[in-house]
Design a protein around this motif. Structure first.
Motif, PDB file in Angstrom:
ATOM      1  N   HIS A   1     104.135 -23.761  66.415  1.00 13.94           N
ATOM      2  CA  HIS A   1     102.709 -23.458  66.264  1.00 13.94           C
ATOM      3  C   HIS A   1     102.495 -22.270  65.336  1.00 13.94           C
ATOM      4  CE1 HIS A   1     101.281 -26.453  69.076  1.00 13.94           C
ATOM      5  NE2 HIS A   1     102.171 -26.049  69.981  1.00 13.94           N
ATOM      6  N   GLY A   2     103.467 -21.372  65.243  1.00 14.26           N
ATOM      7  CA  GLY A   2     103.387 -20.294  64.265  1.00 14.26           C
ATOM      8  C   GLY A   2     103.485 -20.828  62.846  1.00 14.26           C
ATOM      9  N   TRP A   3     104.341 -21.840  62.660  1.00 10.45           N
ATOM     10  CA  TRP A   3     104.422 -22.497  61.354  1.00 10.45           C
ATOM     11  C   TRP A   3     103.077 -23.116  60.982  1.00 10.45           C
ATOM     12  CZ3 TRP A   3     109.447 -25.653  60.043  1.00 10.45           C
ATOM     13  CH2 TRP A   3     110.546 -24.785  60.041  1.00 10.45           C
ATOM     14  N   ILE A   4     102.463 -23.783  61.943  1.00 10.60           N
ATOM     15  CA  ILE A   4     101.159 -24.400  61.688  1.00 10.60           C
ATOM     16  C   ILE A   4     100.137 -23.352  61.263  1.00 10.60           C
ATOM     17  CG2 ILE A   4      99.201 -25.600  62.765  1.00 10.60           C
ATOM     18  CD1 ILE A   4     101.202 -27.131  64.467  1.00 10.60           C
ATOM     19  N   GLN A   5     100.072 -22.255  61.986  1.00  8.88           N
ATOM     20  CA  GLN A   5      99.116 -21.193  61.664  1.00  8.88           C
ATOM     21  C   GLN A   5      99.391 -20.610  60.281  1.00  8.88           C
ATOM     22  OE1 GLN A   5      99.472 -18.439  64.929  1.00  8.88           O
ATOM     23  NE2 GLN A   5      98.434 -19.801  66.392  1.00  8.88           N
ATOM     24  N   PHE A   6     100.659 -20.444  59.938  1.00  7.27           N
ATOM     25  CA  PHE A   6     101.031 -19.924  58.621  1.00  7.27           C
ATOM     26  C   PHE A   6     100.448 -20.795  57.514  1.00  7.27           C
ATOM     27  CE2 PHE A   6     103.859 -20.090  54.954  1.00  7.27           C
ATOM     28  CZ  PHE A   6     104.011 -18.754  54.619  1.00  7.27           C
ATOM     29  N   PHE A   7     100.634 -22.110  57.632  1.00  3.77           N
ATOM     30  CA  PHE A   7     100.168 -22.998  56.576  1.00  3.77           C
ATOM     31  C   PHE A   7      98.660 -23.211  56.623  1.00  3.77           C
ATOM     32  CE2 PHE A   7     104.677 -24.171  56.327  1.00  3.77           C
ATOM     33  CZ  PHE A   7     104.852 -24.128  54.955  1.00  3.77           C
ATOM     34  N   GLN A   8      98.063 -23.163  57.784  1.00  2.00           N
ATOM     35  CA  GLN A   8      96.611 -23.265  57.852  1.00  2.00           C
ATOM     36  C   GLN A   8      95.948 -22.116  57.110  1.00  2.00           C
ATOM     37  OE1 GLN A   8      95.961 -23.559  62.102  1.00  2.00           O
ATOM     38  NE2 GLN A   8      95.741 -25.790  62.026  1.00  2.00           N
ATOM     39  N   LYS A   9      96.515 -20.929  57.218  1.00  5.77           N
ATOM     40  CA  LYS A   9      95.968 -19.766  56.517  1.00  5.77           C
ATOM     41  C   LYS A   9      96.254 -19.832  55.020  1.00  5.77           C
ATOM     42  CE  LYS A   9      96.246 -16.555  60.436  1.00  5.77           C
ATOM     43  NZ  LYS A   9      96.893 -15.315  60.961  1.00  5.77           N
ATOM     44  N   SER A  10      97.481 -20.184  54.677  1.00  3.27           N
ATOM     45  CA  SER A  10      97.868 -20.131  53.267  1.00  3.27           C
ATOM     46  C   SER A  10      97.277 -21.274  52.448  1.00  3.27           C
ATOM     47  CB  SER A  10      99.390 -20.132  53.135  1.00  3.27           C
ATOM     48  OG  SER A  10      99.946 -21.317  53.651  1.00  3.27           O
ATOM     49  N   LEU A  11      96.928 -22.393  53.096  1.00  2.00           N
ATOM     50  CA  LEU A  11      96.440 -23.565  52.360  1.00  2.00           C
ATOM     51  C   LEU A  11      94.955 -23.859  52.604  1.00  2.00           C
ATOM     52  CD1 LEU A  11      99.458 -26.010  52.983  1.00  2.00           C
ATOM     53  CD2 LEU A  11      99.053 -24.556  50.975  1.00  2.00           C
TER      54      LEU A  11
ATOM     55  N   ASP B   1      92.239 -22.872  51.372  1.00  3.99           N
ATOM     56  CA  ASP B   1      91.368 -23.033  50.207  1.00  3.99           C
ATOM     57  C   ASP B   1      91.751 -24.231  49.346  1.00  3.99           C
ATOM     58  OD1 ASP B   1      89.958 -20.730  50.919  1.00  3.99           O
ATOM     59  OD2 ASP B   1      91.347 -19.431  49.808  1.00  3.99           O
ATOM     60  N   GLU B   2      92.809 -24.937  49.729  1.00  5.67           N
ATOM     61  CA  GLU B   2      93.306 -26.027  48.891  1.00  5.67           C
ATOM     62  C   GLU B   2      93.190 -27.405  49.537  1.00  5.67           C
ATOM     63  OE1 GLU B   2      97.112 -25.111  47.058  1.00  5.67           O
ATOM     64  OE2 GLU B   2      96.868 -23.010  47.608  1.00  5.67           O
ATOM     65  N   TYR B   3      93.064 -27.448  50.861  1.00  4.21           N
ATOM     66  CA  TYR B   3      93.013 -28.735  51.554  1.00  4.21           C
ATOM     67  C   TYR B   3      91.909 -28.734  52.595  1.00  4.21           C
ATOM     68  CZ  TYR B   3      97.444 -29.760  49.297  1.00  4.21           C
ATOM     69  OH  TYR B   3      98.415 -29.992  48.355  1.00  4.21           O
ATOM     70  N   THR B   4      91.484 -29.931  52.968  1.00  5.21           N
ATOM     71  CA  THR B   4      90.405 -30.064  53.937  1.00  5.21           C
ATOM     72  C   THR B   4      90.883 -29.666  55.328  1.00  5.21           C
ATOM     73  OG1 THR B   4      90.933 -32.361  54.489  1.00  5.21           O
ATOM     74  CG2 THR B   4      89.455 -31.986  52.609  1.00  5.21           C
ATOM     75  N   GLU B   5      89.928 -29.378  56.183  1.00  2.00           N
ATOM     76  CA  GLU B   5      90.264 -29.025  57.557  1.00  2.00           C
ATOM     77  C   GLU B   5      91.006 -30.169  58.241  1.00  2.00           C
ATOM     78  OE1 GLU B   5      87.983 -27.883  61.753  1.00  2.00           O
ATOM     79  OE2 GLU B   5      86.902 -27.788  59.842  1.00  2.00           O
ATOM     80  N   TYR B   6      90.609 -31.397  57.948  1.00  2.50           N
ATOM     81  CA  TYR B   6      91.276 -32.558  58.552  1.00  2.50           C
ATOM     82  C   TYR B   6      92.745 -32.627  58.114  1.00  2.50           C
ATOM     83  CZ  TYR B   6      92.638 -37.350  59.568  1.00  2.50           C
ATOM     84  OH  TYR B   6      93.309 -38.455  60.015  1.00  2.50           O
ATOM     85  N   SER B   7      93.013 -32.426  56.816  1.00  2.00           N
ATOM     86  CA  SER B   7      94.396 -32.489  56.323  1.00  2.00           C
ATOM     87  C   SER B   7      95.261 -31.422  56.983  1.00  2.00           C
ATOM     88  CB  SER B   7      94.425 -32.309  54.803  1.00  2.00           C
ATOM     89  OG  SER B   7      93.852 -33.417  54.152  1.00  2.00           O
ATOM     90  N   LEU B   8      94.683 -30.228  57.168  1.00  2.00           N
ATOM     91  CA  LEU B   8      95.450 -29.139  57.762  1.00  2.00           C
ATOM     92  C   LEU B   8      95.597 -29.291  59.268  1.00  2.00           C
ATOM     93  CD1 LEU B   8      94.070 -26.093  55.744  1.00  2.00           C
ATOM     94  CD2 LEU B   8      96.162 -27.413  55.349  1.00  2.00           C
ATOM     95  N   ARG B   9      94.702 -30.048  59.875  1.00  2.00           N
ATOM     96  CA  ARG B   9      94.789 -30.272  61.317  1.00  2.00           C
ATOM     97  C   ARG B   9      95.665 -31.474  61.646  1.00  2.00           C
ATOM     98  NH1 ARG B   9      89.848 -31.252  62.104  1.00  2.00           N
ATOM     99  NH2 ARG B   9      89.999 -33.519  62.368  1.00  2.00           N
ATOM    100  N   ASP B  10      95.680 -32.486  60.780  1.00  2.00           N
ATOM    101  CA  ASP B  10      96.379 -33.732  61.076  1.00  2.00           C
ATOM    102  C   ASP B  10      97.645 -33.928  60.233  1.00  2.00           C
ATOM    103  OD1 ASP B  10      96.168 -36.519  62.453  1.00  2.00           O
ATOM    104  OD2 ASP B  10      96.505 -36.983  60.334  1.00  2.00           O
TER     105      ASP B  10
END
Length: 304
Positions: free
Chosen positions: A141-151, A153-162
């Motif tokens: 889940h830390g990995w997920i949070q890392f990429f949600q923050k870093s990406l 501005d580049e991907y949709t909320e759905y892409s980052l969630r799914d």
């Protein structure tokens, strides 16, 4: 978020590579080498076909169309199937002939280098070039949070969630449960924290092939050791080596006569030998022989 310097370096790398990155490599599937082996065998069984179709591979392998498509996506990310046609790359042909079940350590070493070192493979690249080298051990889940923050501005909320979490599960499974676990690069402790391990057990010919390929992509025959150890996508970075440990590996290759490690007059650099090329080192590894000089070089990288 990604630190400013690595993020800036990634942007420079993107400009140099001139390619758009791909978030979804696995499309929710795991890396199952036995199924990749079936697909490589199916392509081999149609040597006279100028164009191999997905439907033909589906029939030949017995796998559903969606699984065939996703396995091919993964194979392309690892450099064993051509990006524009359903054909083996030179590496794919070697593996199909000498290691069809992806069991040899050298095979896995080179596949890791190609997949984790390719900027196009967004999650694969960032895990081994940014997340693991620069962040403290994190849980999934830390990995997920890392990429949600870093990406964000580049991907949709759905892409980052799914989509993004599925790619992270793909990486974890590949290196903890599938054949890549033989390299012992990714480690998960009893509490679920993930960290990288410095890899020092290289097959010498395979490491040399990586160096020649990496320098070929950069269009140079000369590289500072410290620069390679700090360059995203390099063999040193994706295998967790600092300049000192990478230098030790280089000294062994110099002693074998496969490249020159130059240290006189305060130099600390690798100089490639013009009579060698990455593909020759790979072929020599699989054929269990010494590499031959006076081979034709492969400028620009042999699989990218």
């Amino acid at each position: 978020m990604l630190h400013s310097e690595p993020k800036r370096a990634n942007r420079i790398y993107e400009l140099l590579m001139g390619t758009k990155r791909k978030l979804q490599i696995s499309n929710g599937h795991y890396l199952q080498f036995d199924q990749l082996a079936r697909i490589l065998h199916a392509i081999n069984s149609r040597p006279r076909d100028k164009i191999v179709k997905m439907s033909s591979l589906e029939e030949e392998t017995g796998l559903p169309f969606r699984q065939v498509r996703n396995r091919i996506s993964i194979a392309r990310a690892m450099g064993i199937i051509n990006k524009k046609a359903l054909q083996h790359t030179p590496l794919g042909s070697l593996i199909s002939t000498y290691d069809p079940f992806f069991e040899m350590k050298g095979t896995l070493e080179y596949l890791h280098y190609l997949a984790a070192g390719n900027y196009y493979n967004l999650i694969w690249f960032e895990v081994f070039n940014t997340l693991l080298p620069q962040e403290p051990p994190l849980k999934y889940h830390g990995w997920i949070q890392f990429f949600q923050k870093s990406l964000k501005d580049e991907y949709t909320e759905y892409s980052l969630r799914d989509h993004m979490p599925k790619e992270l599960r793909f990486i974890m499974n590949a290196y903890l449960e599938q054949n890549f676990n033989k390299l012992d690069i990714l480690h998960q402790d009893s509490q679920g924290f993930l960290s990288t391990r410095r890899y020092l057990g290289f097959s010498p010919l395979i490491l040399t092939a990586m160096i020649y390929d990496f320098c070929s992509i950069k269009e140079t025959h000369l590289f500072q050791v410290g620069e390679i150890a700090a360059t995203l996508g390099s063999p040193a970075v994706v295998f967790g080596l600092d300049a000192g440990s990478f230098r030790q590996q280089i000294e062994g290759l110099h002693d074998r006569g496969w490249l020159r490690y130059e240290t006189t007059h305060n130099l600390d650099q690798i100089r490639l030998k013009h009579g060698f090329a990455a593909m020759e080192f790979l072929t020599a590894h699989f054929e269990e022989r010494e590499p031959r000089e006076d081979t034709k070089p492969s400028p620009g990288g042999i699989f990218q």
